[in-house]
Design a protein around this motif. Structure first.
Motif, mmCIF file in Angstrom:
data_model
loop_
_atom_site.group_PDB
_atom_site.id
_atom_site.type_symbol
_atom_site.label_atom_id
_atom_site.label_comp_id
_atom_site.label_asym_id
_atom_site.label_seq_id
_atom_site.Cartn_x
_atom_site.Cartn_y
_atom_site.Cartn_z
ATOM 1 N N VAL A 103 0.763 -1.552 0.349
ATOM 2 C CA VAL A 103 -0.072 0.335 0.451
ATOM 3 C C VAL A 103 0.737 1.376 0.311
ATOM 4 O O VAL A 103 0.798 2.422 -0.865
ATOM 5 C CB VAL A 103 -0.770 0.351 1.175
ATOM 6 C CG1 VAL A 103 -1.469 0.831 1.596
ATOM 7 C CG2 VAL A 103 -1.511 -1.229 1.346
ATOM 8 N N TYR A 104 2.033 1.509 0.432
ATOM 9 C CA TYR A 104 2.615 2.420 0.706
ATOM 10 C C TYR A 104 4.055 2.748 -0.681
ATOM 11 O O TYR A 104 4.502 3.972 -0.447
ATOM 12 C CB TYR A 104 3.756 2.307 2.225
ATOM 13 C CG TYR A 104 2.917 2.957 3.512
ATOM 14 C CD1 TYR A 104 2.992 3.649 4.241
ATOM 15 C CD2 TYR A 104 2.308 1.880 3.961
ATOM 16 C CE1 TYR A 104 2.396 4.232 4.983
ATOM 17 C CE2 TYR A 104 0.912 2.376 4.781
ATOM 18 C CZ TYR A 104 1.776 3.501 6.077
ATOM 19 O OH TYR A 104 0.190 3.752 6.990
ATOM 20 N N VAL A 105 4.176 1.547 -0.713
ATOM 21 C CA VAL A 105 5.199 1.772 -2.495
ATOM 22 C C VAL A 105 4.513 2.886 -3.475
ATOM 23 O O VAL A 105 5.362 3.501 -3.493
ATOM 24 C CB VAL A 105 5.408 1.004 -1.976
ATOM 25 C CG1 VAL A 105 6.372 0.370 -3.865
ATOM 26 C CG2 VAL A 105 6.584 -0.935 -1.440
ATOM 27 N N PRO A 106 3.196 2.742 -3.901
ATOM 28 C CA PRO A 106 2.833 3.675 -4.596
ATOM 29 C C PRO A 106 3.197 5.644 -3.923
ATOM 30 O O PRO A 106 3.612 6.251 -4.430
ATOM 31 C CB PRO A 106 1.471 2.836 -4.965
ATOM 32 C CG PRO A 106 1.003 1.828 -4.926
ATOM 33 C CD PRO A 106 2.177 1.948 -3.593
ATOM 34 N N MET A 107 2.564 4.800 -2.828
ATOM 35 C CA MET A 107 2.795 6.489 -1.849
ATOM 36 C C MET A 107 4.170 7.007 -2.290
ATOM 37 O O MET A 107 4.287 8.710 -2.165
ATOM 38 C CB MET A 107 1.837 6.364 -1.149
ATOM 39 C CG MET A 107 0.441 6.101 -0.688
ATOM 40 S SD MET A 107 0.117 5.356 0.913
ATOM 41 C CE MET A 107 0.448 7.297 2.028
#
Length: 623
Positions: A80-84
């Protein structure tokens, strides 16, 4: 371009601010989807290109590793955090690129001042501690000096451009008044307090009304059945005191479990590591000379542990003089293993080159593969055998006590005295009251199972609205309604109910993860659509003078979509991580309790099968 930002025409700065935001967002939208595309050939590791600079998968992995190491990302939410993080890194580089195009520069002196503010421990008493300490500090963060300084330059340039943009923000007197009213405006409220005591004396209740009220609410006045009990606690400590374990029994267990006590070949080593990761060939050559100099000092009689504390870049073992304790084959990289197991105690290796760098290794002790002797493991083995025998003996004693009590109270009391069991007299209790000497201890449920009082335990479970109680209730309900069912059938019912309870727990928090993942994407979509609409308006109309203020307001409203998405998504992800941890702990407890329940029922089913085969009941009496 630089002079335009210094212009006092606020409309010009608004327009440039909107253009700058568009640059960052368009790069995120158009470049990030190529992440991980296997068809990109030689550029497969490149995520985005901003001017002459590229953002690679390796850089993203390093940032993610640092965030995970510092516990800034909830475990399990990496995807979830990788794209952000990718979006943030692309946006930072885009802003820094635009700042450089506009003439912003960061001199070496300004860079040094910025680093001193970020990492004050590199400047003791105002003096730089040296390049080696600087490099070692960054190595702990899995970064090189060029990478770190490039990131600092980007952040500094972005901050300057942001501050310059904020200088053009206008706050009107009306804005100030509206915000003041929002924070401080209050309302006067009138209310009437009615005191019930004043009117209580005016109410008259007749006997007929009381009787009618009673008839309508009899359930409120129901008293549950109460019973007095005599509890016979069969305790591990008391049973253990009656058992004696001879050496013959222990030696038999030692022979049967000998594989438990075999230890593989192992060596205890110290090492000094000179890290060469992310170094150029020239730097590696210099570091090799440094390692050779340390090796020469050791062979000249210098203290290995002291040199490890001073020079080793394996910071976990350096503080212990390079000691990494016992290692077995397969635990380290092949080069390190070959050197360690190829030496005798007290020997020091030549330089050993691995993927981590240059090692100097000393073997302190060595043990060949062996079977630990009986005398060495005797106490450990005694505890294990005693624990197993106590459990079996408790089961037998409980069954024999129940059989004695079934014959007569006197027989039961005599049996209890002979086995050191002290009965507890309990005054009449309701079903929900705690039992003295037992309380709400879950072992009480275990005792009911051992007595095969399944209906009694089922009643207890039905009063407790807990997942474990519901699994136990489902199991016992099936067992009591189907007395001819096999143990495997009962086990299938238990596993099915356990899976259902786990699914219900996970389903209650799944929506938080969905909201956390979708909200930022929806916010970005809204921002993109808003920017498209705004610039379509630019192409359709002549925005001059005050009209440009309206354009800037449109850009600001478009960017609010992303802010709103993040404001919703981040708290949702935080709460999702918190609740998921609690749910996982509950599921682990359910699995442990279910396994224990199955073990107890398995013993009962096997005992019942043996009793039927021998023509006796479960209590040992003839049928």
């Amino acid at each position: 371009m630089f002079d335009l930002f210094r212009s006092r025409q606020k409309t010009v700065r608004y327009l440039l601010g909107a253009l700058l935001s568009l640059v960052a967002i368009s790069m995120v939208v158009t470049l990030v989807p190529s992440y991980g595309d296997p068809s990109s050939g030689a550029n497969a590791q490149i995520i985005a290109e901003i001017g002459d600079e590229v953002l690679t998968i390796t850089e993203v992995q390093q940032v993610m590793a640092r965030e995970l190491r510092e516990n800034r990302i909830p475990p399990g939410l990496e995807t979830v955090y990788v794209p952000m993080f990718v979006q943030q890194m692309v946006a930072e580089r885009a802003v820094a690129y635009q700042a450089a195009q506009m003439g912003f520069r960061l001199t070496d002196a300004e860079l040094a001042e910025t680093i001193a503010a970020l990492i004050p421990q590199l400047y003791e008493n105002g003096k730089f501690v040296g390049a080696e300490t600087y490099r070692a500090f960054l190595a702990q963060q899995n970064m090189t000096i060029p990478q770190f300084e490039a990131n600092v330059r980007k952040q500094a340039l972005s901050s300057r451009l942001e501050m310059l943009s904020l200088e053009g923000v206008i706050v009107t007197p009306q804005d100030v008044e509206n915000e003041f009213r929002r924070q401080n405006e209050k309302a006067n409220i009138s209310y009437v307090l009615v005191n019930a005591d004043k009117y209580r004396s005016q109410v008259k209740i007749t006997p007929e009304e009381l009787q009618q009220r009673y008839e309508q609410n009899k359930a409120m006045f129901q008293q549950p059945e109460q019973r007095g009990l005599t509890v016979y606690p069969v305790e591990e400590r008391a049973i253990a005191a009656t058992l004696t374990l001879g050496d013959d029994l222990l030696r038999k267990a030692y022979s049967e479990q000998s594989d438990r006590f075999r230890t593989p070949e192992r060596v205890r080593v110290r090492h000094i590591l000179i890290d060469t990761r992310d170094k150029s060939d020239a730097e590696k050559a210099e570091l090799k000379k440094k390692a050779e100099g340390i090796l020469q000092q050791i062979r000249g009689g210098a203290d290995f542990a002291k040199l490890a504390q001073e020079h080793s870049q394996d910071f976990g073992s350096a503080q212990k003089g390079g000691d990494i304790d016992w290692v077995v084959r397969g635990q380290t990289v092949p080069e390190f293993e070959a050197a360690s197991f190829g030496m005798k105690p007290g020997q020091v290796s030549d330089l050993v080159n691995t993927m981590f760098g240059f090692h100097i290794i000393r073997v302190d002790a060595r043990e060949d593969a062996r079977l630990r002797p009986f005398e060495e493991v005797k106490d450990e083995l005694r505890a294990d055998v005693l624990r197993a025998q106590v459990f079996d003996r408790m089961q037998t004693v409980a069954d024999q006590l129940r059989a004695a009590l079934t014959r007569s109270t006197a027989d039961g009391e005599a049996f209890a005295r002979s086995n050191g069991i002290q009965p507890i007299q309990v005054s009449p209790l309701r079903p929900s009251d705690p039992v003295p000497g037992v309380g709400t201890d879950p072992n009480f449920a275990e005792a009911i199972i051992r007595k095969q009082d399944y209906l009694g335990l089922l009643a207890v479970c039905n009063r407790r609205n807990e997942c474990i109680a519901r699994i136990t209730a489902k199991t016992l309900d099936f067992a009591t309604r189907n007395p001819t069912a096999s143990f495997e059938e009962v086990k299938e019912v238990t596993e099915a109910e356990g899976n259902r309870q786990s699914s219900l727990l996970l389903a209650r928090i799944a929506y938080l993860g969905d909201v956390g993942a979708v909200a930022p994407m929806l916010g970005l979509l809204g921002t993109t659509l808003g920017m498209i609409t705004t610039f379509h308006a630019i192409s359709a109309k002549d925005y001059g003078g005050s009209s440009q203020l309206g354009l800037a307001q449109g850009v600001s409203e478009a960017l609010l979509c992303t802010a709103s998405g993040l404001a919703i998504g981040i708290p949702a992800l935080i709460f999702y991580a918190i609740f998921r941890g609690k749910v996982n702990r509950l599921i682990s407890e359910m699995e442990a309790a279910t396994t224990h329940l199955m073990a107890l029922l398995a013993v009962q089913y096997k005992r019942a099968a043996r009793a039927v085969a021998s023509g006796r009941g479960p209590d040992g009496q003839p049928m």
